[in-house]
Each structure stands twice: as structure tokens, then as C-alpha cells.
Design an enzyme around this catalytic site. Sequence first.
Site, PDB file in Angstrom:
ATOM      1  CG  HIS A 104      -1.702   1.252   1.399  1.00  0.00           C
ATOM      2  ND1 HIS A 104      -2.537   1.833   0.471  1.00  0.00           N
ATOM      3  CD2 HIS A 104      -1.651   2.108   2.450  1.00  0.00           C
ATOM      4  CE1 HIS A 104      -2.977   2.991   0.949  1.00  0.00           C
ATOM      5  NE2 HIS A 104      -2.461   3.181   2.150  1.00  0.00           N
ATOM      6  CG  HIS A 120       0.636   7.112   3.989  1.00  0.00           C
ATOM      7  ND1 HIS A 120       1.071   6.298   2.967  1.00  0.00           N
ATOM      8  CD2 HIS A 120      -0.631   6.709   4.268  1.00  0.00           C
ATOM      9  CE1 HIS A 120       0.106   5.452   2.648  1.00  0.00           C
ATOM     10  NE2 HIS A 120      -0.938   5.676   3.425  1.00  0.00           N
ATOM     11  CD  GLU A 134      -4.136   6.370  11.907  1.00  0.00           C
ATOM     12  OE1 GLU A 134      -3.957   7.595  11.747  1.00  0.00           O
ATOM     13  OE2 GLU A 134      -5.081   5.742  11.401  1.00  0.00           O
ATOM     14  CG  ASP A 135      -1.931   1.687  10.518  1.00  0.00           C
ATOM     15  OD1 ASP A 135      -2.715   2.169  11.356  1.00  0.00           O
ATOM     16  OD2 ASP A 135      -2.135   1.708   9.292  1.00  0.00           O
ATOM     17  CG  ASP A 184      -4.012   6.818   2.100  1.00  0.00           C
ATOM     18  OD1 ASP A 184      -3.688   5.617   2.116  1.00  0.00           O
ATOM     19  OD2 ASP A 184      -4.774   7.339   2.944  1.00  0.00           O
ATOM     20  CG  ASP A 211     -17.365  17.612 -23.076  1.00  0.00           C
ATOM     21  OD1 ASP A 211     -18.440  16.979 -23.031  1.00  0.00           O
ATOM     22  OD2 ASP A 211     -16.868  18.174 -22.088  1.00  0.00           O
TER      23      ASP A 211
HETATM   24 MN    MN Z   1      -2.785   4.559   3.831  1.00  0.00          MN
END
Ligand code: MN
Length: 483
Positions: A47, A71, A75-76, A137, A258
Site C-alpha cells: 500500500h 504515511h 498510526e499503524d 492514499d 465533449d
Molecule cells: Mn494509507
Amino acid sequence: MTITNLLGKIKKYKLPVDLDMVQLAYDFAAEAHKNQIRFNGEPYIEHPLRTAQILVKLRMDEPTIIAGLLHDVPEDTSKTLQDIKDNFGEEVALLVEGITKLGKLKYRGVDRYLDNLRKMFLAMASDIRTIIIKFADRLHNLETLSALPSRKQQRIAQETLEIYGPIAQRLGIGVLRTALEDQAFKYAVPKDYERIKALMADRKKPLLKTLAQVKKRLTQVLAENNIEVIDSHGRTKGLYSLYRKLQRYDNDINQIYDLIALRMVVPTVADCYATLGIIHSIYRPLKGKIKDYIAQPKPNHYRSLHTTVFSDQGGIVEIQIRDIKMHEEAEYGIAAHWHYKEFGSEEIPDEYLDWVKELAKWHRTKEDQVDYLKSLKLDVFQDRIFVFTPQGDIIDLPENSTAIDFAYHIHTEVGNQAVGAKVNDQMTSLDVKLKSGDILEIITDKGRKGPNYDWLKFVKTRSARGKIRQYAKPHIWQRLKRW
Ligand code: MN
């Protein structure tokens, strides 16, 4: 995907990025996320790698690409923001902190929603690269959305269409906007997605043929007039953008000119105008379709000349004329400022982000709320309106909703007994179309037995429609029984 692929892309695009630093960031992230598996069964590191790849494709700068790799670390994983700062410096750490603070935006009630938006605009105001990483993301999350339960798919898709798409559009990042919207469209309204996809497929072939003929003749005539064509290509309209446009044109595809547009990239602004003149000398333009977005750029700074012409074979083609810088900005918008040599390391002009700063300044007082919502509406959100109860509670409704939609949103009984409405203290009829910032009061009559079935002709929300119909059923049944 591997880190070797990513480094290869960076080399291919000749980005001024230190490959060793990117490798280090990868090693750091891979170690932190080791043994973590994503919901689709892949190793987690896939990811951040894909996120960084999207940032490389946008040709963002080194801190942004590295922050893309890192990123999800604070957090993880057990690694902290301080670890990131120690290893990769202040700038990267600030970007990662910005993304972590944004957290996972969730659409749950208008108040939370507004708080989240404010957070987002604050992050954007301090460093606009934060939102670009967030877009990357989100785009990869959408690409792997099929592994999630359908309720979650729906929520993420909806949020993308309501928040991310409009902001990408407002920042002029055309490539991201189309990618985000088309991915989300598939999950948000699958039936319409399939319908629009088929519609486009049907039309594409003959259109491409007309386009090729026009391109050939035009290239020849421009050469005779000594105008160099740097690039010319057809672009297909995004499916979601087509879907939205069709809604404005009574779903009549014959009014959409268009679906595929021919883009001509020429050296200078003067060449753009000369090209327009030459086009009109060989093809007849459609009335009212000539647009000069060079003299009058769109609010997101999009510039180009547009014209729609009848081709020799009778087909109708939209042609977009621009120079290289305009083309770059049309595709990458604000992101172009990090990679295009003509922009260089130039600061982004202040006025480009004034609207972000305005939205970030917002404080939660009631009067401000109205103004805030109005400016949001003007700037970013085209599909929803926000109206207020006399007590100041915010109700969000789809565009073109009426007083009856509002009434049913408040309570079924309020809807069933509605006899009139006051909008901003003025008495109006129940079919009045609401605007963002309106303050609404519904006048009810307790003696009223039930809804008027004519309301079905103008209500916009599914819930109001459902409640009116629901009321109809048992009553018709009772009448029948009596009979
Ligand atoms: Mn992410």
C-alpha cells in the site's frame, strides 16, 4: 510491486530525488509494517509503495514521495513520528504528521463532517502536499476496494465523490480527479456506472474516427501556416463527469459534445489564438461553444481555448487548444508547481490557495457556520446543500431539494402534516428549491390527514418519496376494503 519498480520510475521521470533516501524510507517502512497484512491479503508494504508510485507519477518532490512511503507508520506500527523525524528530518515528519492528523475521515453526521473538513483545510493550509499524499492514499485504497464489505465500499466511495473529487477539481489536478471519481463511481452507483460505461463504449468508435480525420486535416493546415503542433491527442471524458453532465442535460447524450475532445498543444499563446482562427476558417463552429479560458481562466486556473465544430463528415468535435504550460497545469494543477521546469521552485502564487486559507480560518459560531457552508458550496461542493432549522441545526440535502424533503428529513409527521414553509422568514410554497444557508421552518396543520401525492412530482430525496408512497399504500387499501 517492489521498491526496484519505484526507483525505476523515479529514474525514468528524471526526478531530482535522492534514490538512496527513498530506499532508506522503504526499508524503514517495510521493517515497521513487517508481518502486517492488508484486508486484501497482500503484505501491508504494498500500500505505501503504491501510494508513493502515484506521487512519483504526479512527479512530486522528494519529501512528498518519502512521506508517501511512511504515511501509515505512526498510526499503524510501533515506530513513532519522532523516529521518522530522527531518520528523515523535520520536513518529512511534518508531512507524515499532517496525514496522521487527518486520520480517517468519516462521514457521520453533519457536525463531524464539518469538523473533519475543517481539519482537512487546516492541514492543506499549512502544507498543500498533505492533501496530495492523502489523494494518492485514497486512490490506492479505492483500487483495492473490492476486498472490503459492501457497506464500507459504499461509504468510502461516497466520501470520495463528495469530498476528495471536488477538492482535487478545485486544485486543478485533473488526472487525480478523474481517477478518484471513476474508481468511486463504480462502487457508489454501480448500475449507473455500467450504464454510462456502455453508453461511452457505443459512441467511442465513430467519434474516434471523426477525431482522427479532423486531426489529420488540421495538422496539415497548421503546418502550411507554420504553426508547430507539439502534441495532439484525443481525451475521453471521465465517466463520472459524463454522468454528472448528463444529469444537467436531461440525460440526452446527443447534447454532449465533449465525450472525446481533441487536444492541440502548440508553442505559444499567440499560436493558440492563431490555431483557433485557422480551425474556424475550415470548420464551422457551433454557436455559443467558443470559450476563451486563456483570457478568463476558470477558478481553478484552468486555461485553454475551446471550440466545438462541425467536421467534414458531419460529426461534431470539441477542440481544446493550449501551450505546454497550460497543458501541464490542466493535468496536474497545483502539483505542476513541483515538477515543471517553467514553474521551477517558484512559490505557489498566494491567490491559488486563498480559498483554502479562508476555509481553514473558520471558527464554530453560528453566523460563521452559514458563511462557511456557503463558501464551501461555492468553492468545492456542488452536489449537496446545507440548510438550517430555526434552532440552528444543520441539515444536509441533495441539490435541488425542496421544503418537503426538509420536512420529511425532520420527522415523518412534519412531512405528512406540512402545509407551508418559511424560508428565511418569508412564506413560500412547499415545492420551493432550497439553497445552502437557507433557514427553514415548516408550517404544519395537525388536522391534516396525510401527504399530497402531487409532492411526488418534485421531491428529491429517496426517503421523502418513500414516506409519501408508504402513506399512500394502506390508505388506498382501506378504501378498497371499504368498497
Ligand atoms: Mn494509507
